[in-house]
Design an enzyme around this catalytic site. Structure first.
Site, short mmCIF file in Angstrom:
data_model
loop_
_atom_site.label_atom_id
_atom_site.label_comp_id
_atom_site.label_asym_id
_atom_site.label_seq_id
_atom_site.Cartn_x
_atom_site.Cartn_y
_atom_site.Cartn_z
N ARG A 1 0.83 -1.22 0.00
CA ARG A 1 0.00 0.00 0.00
C ARG A 1 0.86 1.26 0.00
O ARG A 1 0.50 2.26 0.63
CB ARG A 1 -0.95 0.02 1.19
CG ARG A 1 -2.04 -1.03 1.16
CD ARG A 1 -3.12 -0.65 0.14
NE ARG A 1 -4.28 -1.50 0.27
CZ ARG A 1 -5.37 -1.18 0.96
NH1 ARG A 1 -5.46 -0.02 1.55
NH2 ARG A 1 -6.37 -2.02 1.02
N ARG B 1 -3.53 7.00 0.75
CA ARG B 1 -4.05 8.23 1.36
C ARG B 1 -3.14 8.91 2.35
O ARG B 1 -3.40 10.04 2.74
CB ARG B 1 -5.40 7.93 2.03
CG ARG B 1 -6.51 7.74 1.01
CD ARG B 1 -7.73 7.16 1.66
NE ARG B 1 -7.41 5.83 2.17
CZ ARG B 1 -8.25 5.08 2.87
NH1 ARG B 1 -9.43 5.55 3.17
NH2 ARG B 1 -7.89 3.89 3.28
N ARG C 1 -6.53 12.03 -6.08
CA ARG C 1 -7.74 11.34 -5.64
C ARG C 1 -8.93 12.30 -5.47
O ARG C 1 -10.09 11.88 -5.60
CB ARG C 1 -7.40 10.61 -4.34
CG ARG C 1 -8.48 9.86 -3.65
CD ARG C 1 -8.95 8.64 -4.40
NE ARG C 1 -9.91 7.97 -3.55
CZ ARG C 1 -11.14 8.42 -3.35
NH1 ARG C 1 -11.57 9.49 -4.00
NH2 ARG C 1 -11.96 7.79 -2.53
N ASP D 1 -6.81 -2.56 -7.33
CA ASP D 1 -7.33 -3.18 -6.11
C ASP D 1 -7.57 -4.65 -6.39
O ASP D 1 -7.83 -5.03 -7.54
CB ASP D 1 -8.63 -2.51 -5.66
CG ASP D 1 -8.97 -2.91 -4.23
OD1 ASP D 1 -8.46 -2.27 -3.30
OD2 ASP D 1 -9.70 -3.90 -4.05
N TYR E 1 -14.98 -11.48 0.40
CA TYR E 1 -15.72 -10.25 0.06
C TYR E 1 -16.96 -10.57 -0.78
O TYR E 1 -18.02 -9.98 -0.60
CB TYR E 1 -14.82 -9.28 -0.72
CG TYR E 1 -13.80 -8.59 0.16
CD1 TYR E 1 -14.17 -7.58 1.04
CD2 TYR E 1 -12.47 -8.96 0.12
CE1 TYR E 1 -13.24 -6.95 1.86
CE2 TYR E 1 -11.52 -8.34 0.93
CZ TYR E 1 -11.92 -7.33 1.80
OH TYR E 1 -11.00 -6.72 2.60
O1 CP3 Z 1 -0.04 -1.44 -2.53
C1 CP3 Z 1 -0.29 -0.50 -3.32
O2 CP3 Z 1 0.20 0.63 -3.20
C2 CP3 Z 1 -1.14 -0.80 -4.54
C3 CP3 Z 1 -2.53 -0.58 -4.40
C4 CP3 Z 1 -3.45 -1.51 -3.62
C5 CP3 Z 1 -4.70 -1.04 -3.11
N1 CP3 Z 1 -5.37 -2.10 -2.60
C6 CP3 Z 1 -5.17 0.34 -3.19
C7 CP3 Z 1 -6.31 0.79 -2.37
C8 CP3 Z 1 -3.36 -2.86 -3.32
C9 CP3 Z 1 -2.24 -3.83 -3.59
C10 CP3 Z 1 -4.59 -3.23 -2.68
C11 CP3 Z 1 -4.90 -4.59 -2.26
C12 CP3 Z 1 -6.08 -4.83 -1.42
N2 CP3 Z 1 -7.32 -4.28 -1.53
C13 CP3 Z 1 -6.14 -5.80 -0.40
C14 CP3 Z 1 -5.01 -6.72 -0.01
C15 CP3 Z 1 -3.99 -6.03 0.80
C16 CP3 Z 1 -4.45 -5.67 2.18
O3 CP3 Z 1 -4.43 -4.48 2.49
O4 CP3 Z 1 -4.77 -6.58 2.93
C17 CP3 Z 1 -7.43 -5.77 0.15
C18 CP3 Z 1 -7.95 -6.63 1.29
C19 CP3 Z 1 -8.18 -4.81 -0.59
C20 CP3 Z 1 -9.61 -4.47 -0.41
C21 CP3 Z 1 -9.76 -3.05 -0.04
N3 CP3 Z 1 -9.59 -1.98 -0.90
C22 CP3 Z 1 -10.12 -2.53 1.21
C23 CP3 Z 1 -10.40 -3.36 2.46
C24 CP3 Z 1 -10.16 -1.14 1.08
C25 CP3 Z 1 -10.57 -0.14 2.12
C26 CP3 Z 1 -9.58 0.02 3.18
C27 CP3 Z 1 -8.85 1.31 3.00
O5 CP3 Z 1 -7.61 1.29 2.89
O6 CP3 Z 1 -9.53 2.31 2.97
C28 CP3 Z 1 -9.79 -0.81 -0.24
C29 CP3 Z 1 -9.65 0.53 -0.83
C30 CP3 Z 1 -8.30 0.91 -1.33
N4 CP3 Z 1 -7.45 0.10 -2.04
C31 CP3 Z 1 -7.69 2.19 -1.19
C32 CP3 Z 1 -6.45 2.12 -1.85
C33 CP3 Z 1 -5.45 3.23 -2.04
C34 CP3 Z 1 -8.32 3.39 -0.53
C35 CP3 Z 1 -9.30 3.99 -1.49
C36 CP3 Z 1 -9.32 5.51 -1.49
O7 CP3 Z 1 -8.41 6.15 -2.06
O8 CP3 Z 1 -10.30 6.03 -0.97
#
Ligand code: CP3
Length: 334
Positions: free
Chosen positions: A25, A29, A38, A74, A147
């Site tokens: 990640r 944010r 964003r 994602d 999910y």
């Molecule tokens: O790692 C990186 O920089 C690449 C981008 C990336 C995102 N999600 C961006 C994201 C990667 C590799 C993921 C994987 C992901 N997504 C996982 C596996 C890794 C982990 O964290 O366990 C999971 C479970 C998800 C599902 C997901 N997507 C959730 C639970 C959420 C909300 C939680 C949060 O961080 O707010 C997301 C949204 C998400 N994915 C965001 C980002 C940057 C936030 C969205 C925003 O900008 O509002």
């Protein structure tokens, strides 16, 4: 500038003068530059607009100096085109959760290039610009199924647990479908130039080890054996499954912070390059604590089969950027 291939060397277990570093990640944010992009689009729009996805993928390379880029997307992106009504708020919300055989039958097979062309367009743009390896990724079938059945995030994911206990055939038909799609989805990322791929199994850790071994692990193994690039498997809270996970023949295993690298290496028979494993909460402390914790992990990594420095899970929103910079500089010896 010469191509920085530290990550690939580490995945091939070649000796490196220091471990490569990237952070799960790493685009997100906590970075003002990410928030600036964003502001203009929703998260899904960001993922689906190659120029913007490319821009935010590059931010942690240009601003923080990470040794590898991870495609900005994602794990849930490839389930939308097969028939899932997906939104982010910012956590995922699914309007039509999958609970019955009929729900599963309605899901289409994924055709990666035509269903998610923006993913591959983003990779095409990135490989032209990067001088570090690009990591592709997917969710693991079990985590995606969590999910898809629940319809949202959860602590217990009781819908998938119910399906596993009461309708195992249904569970296996969903897992088989996701496994087939995931192989195609990841292999196409490799064809477009991803140098390695990581599969995230964020929720695998909710299961008893025997259930993981029997019902989840075979699908992980099948995917890992059908990808023609170094493959990293990350199961959060997965250290209790290491005697199963060590049966993989892949390059890397992600390790969370609930075990030490040395212990992980021992349990995994020194077979893999380990990736991890700093507690992301440490980034909320101060520079001295970040540095001390990182140096301890680097020392442990030297005693393992191979080491890629990372966190034990994703960077959290609100993480102070200066501590992230200090962490990366510490690993790089700057
Ligand atoms: O790692 C990186 O920089 C690449 C981008 C990336 C995102 N999600 C961006 C994201 C990667 C590799 C993921 C994987 C992901 N997504 C996982 C596996 C890794 C982990 O964290 O366990 C999971 C479970 C998800 C599902 C997901 N997507 C959730 C639970 C959420 C909300 C939680 C949060 O961080 O707010 C997301 C949204 C998400 N994915 C965001 C980002 C940057 C936030 C969205 C925003 O900008 O509002």
């Amino acid at each position: 500038m010469a191509f920085n291939d530290l990550l690939l060397k580490a995945l091939h277990k070649e000796k490196t003068e220091r471990p490569p570093v990237w952070l799960m990640r790493q685009a997100g944010r906590y970075m003002p530059e990410y928030m600036e992009v964003r502001k203009k689009v929703t998260f899904l729009e960001l993922c689906k607009t190659p120029e913007l996805a490319c821009e935010v993928t590059l931010q942690p390379i240009d601003i923080l100096g990470a040794d590898a880029a991870i495609l900005f997307s994602d794990i849930l992106i490839p389930i939308e085109p097969v028939g899932i009504d997906l939104n982010f708020n910012p956590a995922p919300v699914i309007a039509n959760p999958v609970r019955t055989q009929d729900d599963i039958n309605k899901l289409r097979k994924l055709n990666p290039e035509s269903d998610v062309p923006f993913v591959y367009k983003t990779i095409d743009l990135l490989v032209k610009k990067l001088n570090v390896p690009l990591i592709g990724f997917s969710g693991a079938p079990f985590t995606l199924a969590c999910y898809m059945t629940e319809g949202a995030g959860s602590k217990s994911f009781i819908e998938i647990r119910k399906m596993m206990l009461n309708s195992p055939a249904l569970f296996h038909s969903l897992m088989s479908k996701l496994t087939e799609d995931t192989i195609k989805y990841l292999q196409a990322q490799v064809s477009h130039g991803c140098a390695a791929v990581q599969m995230f199994d964020t929720w695998a850790g909710i299961l008893p080890p025997a259930e993981y071994k029997e019902m989840v692990f075979p699908y992980v193994k099948e995917i890992s054996e059908n990808i023609s690039a170094p493959f990293i498997y990350f199961a959060k809270d997965g250290s209790v499954y290491f005697d199963t996970i060590k049966e993989l023949n892949c390059a890397g295993i992600g390790v969370d912070w609930k075990t030490t690298l040395i212990e992980a290496d021992k349990k995994l028979d020194s077979k893999f390059t380990l990736q991890g494993n700093m507690d992301p909460a440490v980034l909320f402390s101060n520079k001295e604590t970040v540095e001390k914790t990182a140096k301890d992990i680097i020392e442990q990594g030297k005693q393992c089969a191979g080491h890629i420095f990372n966190l034990g899970h994703g960077i959290m929103p609100q993480t102070p950027v200066e501590n992230v910079k200090h962490l990366i500089n510490t690993v790089k010896g700057l």
